[in-house]
Motif scaffolding. Sequence first.
Motif, PDB file in Angstrom:
ATOM      1  N   TRP A  91       1.099  -1.227  -0.010  1.00  0.00           N
ATOM      2  CA  TRP A  91      -0.062   0.065   0.072  1.00  0.00           C
ATOM      3  C   TRP A  91       0.842   1.310   0.079  1.00  0.00           C
ATOM      4  N   GLY A  92       1.913   1.245   1.013  1.00  0.00           N
ATOM      5  CA  GLY A  92       2.604   2.408   0.839  1.00  0.00           C
ATOM      6  C   GLY A  92       3.755   2.527  -0.510  1.00  0.00           C
ATOM      7  N   ILE A  93       3.965   1.522  -1.118  1.00  0.00           N
ATOM      8  CA  ILE A  93       4.686   1.680  -2.377  1.00  0.00           C
ATOM      9  C   ILE A  93       3.455   2.154  -3.459  1.00  0.00           C
ATOM     10  N   MET A  94       2.394   1.810  -3.350  1.00  0.00           N
ATOM     11  CA  MET A  94       1.341   2.198  -4.332  1.00  0.00           C
ATOM     12  C   MET A  94       1.070   3.574  -4.084  1.00  0.00           C
ATOM     13  N   ALA A  95       1.099   4.190  -3.144  1.00  0.00           N
ATOM     14  CA  ALA A  95       0.982   5.753  -2.728  1.00  0.00           C
ATOM     15  C   ALA A  95       2.088   6.448  -3.033  1.00  0.00           C
ATOM     16  N   SER A  96       3.313   5.648  -3.244  1.00  0.00           N
ATOM     17  CA  SER A  96       4.544   6.564  -3.694  1.00  0.00           C
ATOM     18  C   SER A  96       4.287   6.438  -5.203  1.00  0.00           C
ATOM     19  N   PHE A  97       3.656   5.577  -5.897  1.00  0.00           N
ATOM     20  CA  PHE A  97       3.635   5.605  -7.378  1.00  0.00           C
ATOM     21  C   PHE A  97       2.366   6.595  -7.515  1.00  0.00           C
ATOM     22  N   ALA A  98       1.438   6.577  -6.917  1.00  0.00           N
ATOM     23  CA  ALA A  98       0.130   7.608  -6.897  1.00  0.00           C
ATOM     24  C   ALA A  98       0.888   8.918  -6.862  1.00  0.00           C
ATOM     25  N   SER A  99       1.891   9.257  -5.940  1.00  0.00           N
ATOM     26  CA  SER A  99       2.229  10.501  -5.705  1.00  0.00           C
ATOM     27  C   SER A  99       3.365  10.912  -6.818  1.00  0.00           C
ATOM     28  N   ILE A 100       4.066   9.772  -7.313  1.00  0.00           N
ATOM     29  CA  ILE A 100       4.842  10.458  -8.557  1.00  0.00           C
ATOM     30  C   ILE A 100       4.016  10.615  -9.676  1.00  0.00           C
ATOM     31  N   GLY A 101       2.989  10.004  -9.964  1.00  0.00           N
ATOM     32  CA  GLY A 101       2.125  10.320 -11.061  1.00  0.00           C
ATOM     33  C   GLY A 101       1.347  11.485 -10.916  1.00  0.00           C
ATOM     34  N   SER A 102       1.020  11.848  -9.790  1.00  0.00           N
ATOM     35  CA  SER A 102       0.144  13.426  -9.445  1.00  0.00           C
ATOM     36  C   SER A 102       1.049  14.367  -9.586  1.00  0.00           C
ATOM     37  N   MET A 103       2.450  14.296  -9.197  1.00  0.00           N
ATOM     38  CA  MET A 103       3.206  15.290  -9.038  1.00  0.00           C
ATOM     39  C   MET A 103       4.150  15.344 -10.610  1.00  0.00           C
ATOM     40  N   GLY A 104       4.079  14.281 -11.171  1.00  0.00           N
ATOM     41  CA  GLY A 104       4.896  14.205 -12.577  1.00  0.00           C
ATOM     42  C   GLY A 104       6.140  14.242 -12.284  1.00  0.00           C
ATOM     43  N   THR A 105       6.612  14.027 -11.118  1.00  0.00           N
ATOM     44  CA  THR A 105       8.256  14.003 -10.877  1.00  0.00           C
ATOM     45  C   THR A 105       8.731  12.656 -10.113  1.00  0.00           C
ATOM     46  N   THR A 106       9.988  12.078 -10.258  1.00  0.00           N
ATOM     47  CA  THR A 106      10.447  11.374  -9.380  1.00  0.00           C
ATOM     48  C   THR A 106      11.555  11.935  -8.317  1.00  0.00           C
ATOM     49  N   SER A 107      11.260  13.111  -7.809  1.00  0.00           N
ATOM     50  CA  SER A 107      11.967  13.365  -6.901  1.00  0.00           C
ATOM     51  C   SER A 107      12.019  12.797  -5.306  1.00  0.00           C
ATOM     52  N   ILE A 108      12.890  12.779  -4.513  1.00  0.00           N
ATOM     53  CA  ILE A 108      12.472  12.262  -3.324  1.00  0.00           C
ATOM     54  C   ILE A 108      11.535  12.712  -2.357  1.00  0.00           C
ATOM     55  N   THR A 109      11.171  14.080  -2.767  1.00  0.00           N
ATOM     56  CA  THR A 109      10.022  14.349  -1.878  1.00  0.00           C
ATOM     57  C   THR A 109       8.556  14.056  -2.432  1.00  0.00           C
ATOM     58  N   ALA A 110       8.453  13.462  -3.652  1.00  0.00           N
ATOM     59  CA  ALA A 110       7.388  12.800  -4.024  1.00  0.00           C
ATOM     60  C   ALA A 110       7.314  11.149  -3.640  1.00  0.00           C
ATOM     61  N   VAL A 111       8.563  10.523  -3.587  1.00  0.00           N
ATOM     62  CA  VAL A 111       8.420   9.295  -3.094  1.00  0.00           C
ATOM     63  C   VAL A 111       8.561   9.074  -1.673  1.00  0.00           C
ATOM     64  N   ALA A 112       9.327   9.797  -0.931  1.00  0.00           N
ATOM     65  CA  ALA A 112       9.776   9.521   0.493  1.00  0.00           C
ATOM     66  C   ALA A 112       8.571   9.144   1.448  1.00  0.00           C
ATOM     67  N   PRO A 113       7.401  10.085   1.298  1.00  0.00           N
ATOM     68  CA  PRO A 113       6.262   9.591   2.425  1.00  0.00           C
ATOM     69  C   PRO A 113       5.929   8.421   2.182  1.00  0.00           C
ATOM     70  N   GLY A 114       5.551   7.763   0.728  1.00  0.00           N
ATOM     71  CA  GLY A 114       5.100   6.561   0.694  1.00  0.00           C
ATOM     72  C   GLY A 114       6.035   5.262   1.091  1.00  0.00           C
ATOM     73  N   ILE A 115       7.455   5.546   0.609  1.00  0.00           N
ATOM     74  CA  ILE A 115       8.188   4.512   0.980  1.00  0.00           C
ATOM     75  C   ILE A 115       8.477   4.310   2.556  1.00  0.00           C
ATOM     76  N   SER A 116       8.638   5.647   3.078  1.00  0.00           N
ATOM     77  CA  SER A 116       8.900   5.355   4.575  1.00  0.00           C
ATOM     78  C   SER A 116       7.735   4.852   5.329  1.00  0.00           C
ATOM     79  N   GLU A 117       6.353   5.216   4.834  1.00  0.00           N
ATOM     80  CA  GLU A 117       5.139   4.369   5.221  1.00  0.00           C
ATOM     81  C   GLU A 117       5.382   2.653   4.718  1.00  0.00           C
ATOM     82  N   ALA A 118       5.901   2.488   4.032  1.00  0.00           N
ATOM     83  CA  ALA A 118       6.094   1.108   3.652  1.00  0.00           C
ATOM     84  C   ALA A 118       6.984   0.491   4.200  1.00  0.00           C
ATOM     85  N   LEU A 119       8.246   1.059   4.752  1.00  0.00           N
ATOM     86  CA  LEU A 119       9.102   0.500   5.632  1.00  0.00           C
ATOM     87  C   LEU A 119       8.700   0.618   7.307  1.00  0.00           C
TER      88      LEU A 119
END
Length: 101
Positions: A26-54
């Motif tokens: 679920w956390g990784i899916m949230a990261s991909f959704a964040s990447i899709g909505s922001m249109g960027t692969t920066s750490i600020t887009a990915v970090a919240p979902g990945i940290s939730e997953a960890l």
Amino acid sequence: MRSHLAPFPATPSTGTPFIRLFGTVWGIMASFASIGSMGTTSITAVAPGISEALINTAGGLFAAIPALLAYNHFVQKLRGARGEMEDFTLEFLNLTERNFL
């Protein structure tokens, strides 16, 4: 030791990792959704979902490892008690055969 209680620690030991794995996915899916909505692969887009997953993964391990250790401890105690009962039974039968047959 009550043998009907021995499987109790096995339940969280086997079930919790799967529940937490769902949280990880679920956390990784949230990261991909964040990447899709922001249109960027920066750490600020990915970090919240990945940290939730960890955190979900760590939570699953935190619950599963002690439960597995408790289960193994109880199983070893039950095996020891079973061995003692088998030894007693054999000794009792030997005494019975010698004294009454």
